[in-house]
Design an enzyme around this catalytic site. Structure first.
Site, PDB file in Angstrom:
ATOM      1  CG  ASP A 371      77.942  72.217  32.445  1.00 21.28           C
ATOM      2  OD1 ASP A 371      78.505  73.034  33.175  1.00 21.28           O
ATOM      3  OD2 ASP A 371      77.788  71.007  32.740  1.00 21.28           O
ATOM      4  CD  GLU A 415      81.899  72.114  35.363  1.00 27.34           C
ATOM      5  OE1 GLU A 415      81.025  71.503  35.982  1.00 27.34           O
ATOM      6  OE2 GLU A 415      82.808  72.776  35.923  1.00 27.34           O
TER       7      GLU A 415
END
Length: 513
Positions: A371, A415
């Site tokens: 992440d 993301e």
């Protein structure tokens, strides 16, 4: 394409409305049915060009509807695309086994549905055009040739061409079928090599036990005709058949093998061109040991066969184009549109396959969930265009960090990225994670709003397991997700590991919300 008639069958009204709107907006004529029996009645009134068929419906499911349609001559060729929330391999296998042409998993994407519909309609219309072309040609043959033997030969050739997998196979089959049917002694095919401006011998057909014909064949193997030389050259220039009644009376420029032909007892020859889009691709030449005057009917017969071979070339080109379109559709369906790496759908497929394989082999499977730290702040400060470019660079760096063919990097959402590492224990996954962090650091992407660094960083969660029957595959991803949260709780720009069998690191308590 825009006027195609599409039947949508789904017992869920929202799905019917959504699909009808999407298709109508693209110009398709849409009809709807809310269950299988209504669909069968609607089809009998007017045949659709394509059917979008839900699987799970009351009373009569999609499999049963498809089976009934494929059992009837009138409806057998209608392409059926299954739509279903059931995405197991067994469901897809059954869908194709009962005659489905394609399978789209719900929730579907508009672009994918439209692309797959267009592909199936293109295939159907190409096939209809080919069938109509063959029907007209057979009708023309029946009208032009009354002799039963000649008609049968042409029908046999059409069937051979239709069944051939490629042009060379069709050419060999036709060459032998024609030579044997007309009772001539030797047949050959010359193909043009336009890069070298010559004709090369590509196929032959003769009685290989005949020593003289074998001698003629050997003498022909090394010959290369210029495009304007010999019998093939005359045919190439004129695009018309040519007949030589007595080979011995021709000049060397007219027939370059006159001497060896005479030694082998060959007296008469004729050739016909195979033309595609006004270009001579191949020339068929036949030889006979007895001298024969020109037979206009025979030339007409063989010219009709050559026409069918020319049509085959165009058909094969169309099929190749369709295959390329299908490959491109598959590629687009498996790629993330922004980063051009694997998308979540493709990850799910690969993950399930690797889980089953490693369960059989009792080997480790590891995943890394990554992440981007404080990515929302990055987007807010630098803008979404810069955010997209950032994700592209990260995706490229992740792919460069894994090198084995079986490893997979995919965009998991937003993301988040996920890396699948088959046959990899926890220590190996840690090494990959360290390489990833170095690769991201080397990108040197500024992030002035990050609370952990002035450059873009990643937090990573690692999980490792030997798959077994009593463990759900989703638990491995859930474990990696917990490890990721631990990495974030411990300051980000780091990684944490969780492993089922033996912990590399003792899992820390779950972070408090």
């Amino acid at each position: 394409m825009s006027k195609a008639n599409i039947l949508v069958v789904d017992d869920y009204p929202d799905n019917l409305r959504t699909l009808s709107f999407i298709l109508s907006e693209r110009g398709y004529r849409v009809r709807k049915a809310i269950h299988g029996e209504m669909a069968l009645e609607t089809i009998q009134v007017e045949l659709p060009d394509l059917i979008l068929l839900d699987i799970r419906m009351p009373q009569m499911d999609g499999y049963q509807v498809c089976t009934k349609l494929k059992a009837e001559d009138r409806t057998r060729d209608i392409p059926i695309i299954f739509l279903s929330a059931m995405n197991e391999a067994a469901d897809k296998v059954k869908a194709f086994a009962v005659g489905g042409a394609d399978y789209i998993a719900k929730p579907f994407q508009e672009e994918e549905v439209l692309a797959r519909i267009q592909y199936q309609l293109t295939i159907r219309r190409q096939q209809q055009a080919i069938n109509e072309q063959n029907r007209r040609l057979q009708q023309e043959i029946q009208e032009r040739y009354s002799a039963q033997a000649e008609t049968q030969l042409l029908l046999t050739v059409i069937q051979s061409v239709s069944q051939a997998s490629d042009f060379p196979e069709a050419l060999q089959a036709v060459l032998c079928a024609v030579r044997q049917a007309i009772g001539w002694d030797y047949g050959e095919a010359w193909s043009a090599s336009l890069e070298r401006d010559v004709f090369l011998l590509s196929q032959t057909c003769y009685d290989r036990s005949d020593a003289q014909l074998q001698q003629f064949h050997q003498a022909s193997l090394d010959l290369i005709f210029p495009l304007d030389g010999g019998l093939p050259g005359q045919i190439w220039k004129s695009h018309q058949p040519h007949w030589i009644e007595d080979i011995s009376q021709t000049s060397e420029s007219t027939f370059l093998r006159a001497e060896i032909a005479a030694e082998c007892g060959l007296k008469t020859a004729f050739g016909v061109p195979i033309v595609s889009e006004n270009e001579v691709l191949t020339i068929l030449v036949f030889f006979k040991r007895s001298q024969m005057p020109q037979d206009a009917k025979l030339l007409q017969l063989i010219s009709a066969i050559a026409l069918q071979l020319g049509l085959l070339m165009r058909r094969k080109q169309a099929e190749d184009a369709l295959r390329q379109l299908n490959q491109e559709l598959q590629r687009l369906a498996n790629l993330d549109g922004l980063t051009q790496i694997a998308n979540r759908r493709y990850f799910n497929q690969v993950f399930q396959v690797e889980w089953q394989r490693l369960k059989r082999e009792q080997q480790f499977l590891s995943v890394i969930l990554a992440d981007v730290d404080y990515f929302k702040l990055y987007n807010d400060y630098y803008g979404h265009q810069a955010g997209d470019e950032c994700l592209k660079q990260i995706a490229h760096a992740l792919e460069a960090s894994v090198r084995r063919p079986a490893d997979l990097v995919a965009r998991y959402g937003g993301e988040e990225f996920i890396i699948v590492l088959p046959n990899t224990i926890g220590e190996g996954a840690v090494q990959v994670a360290e390489k990833i962090q170095k690769a991201i650091a080397n990108l040197q992407i500024l992030h002035q709003r990050s609370n952990v660094s002035d450059r873009v960083t990643l937090s990573l969660g690692i999980a490792s397991i030997v798959p077994s029957a009593d463990i759900e595959p989703g638990r491995l991803i859930a474990t990696a997700d917990r490890a990721l949260y631990e990495a974030k709780a411990n300051g980000r720009n780091t990684f944490r590991v969780r492993q089922f069998q033996s912990s590399i690191l003792t899992p820390t308590p779950d972070p408090q919300p």
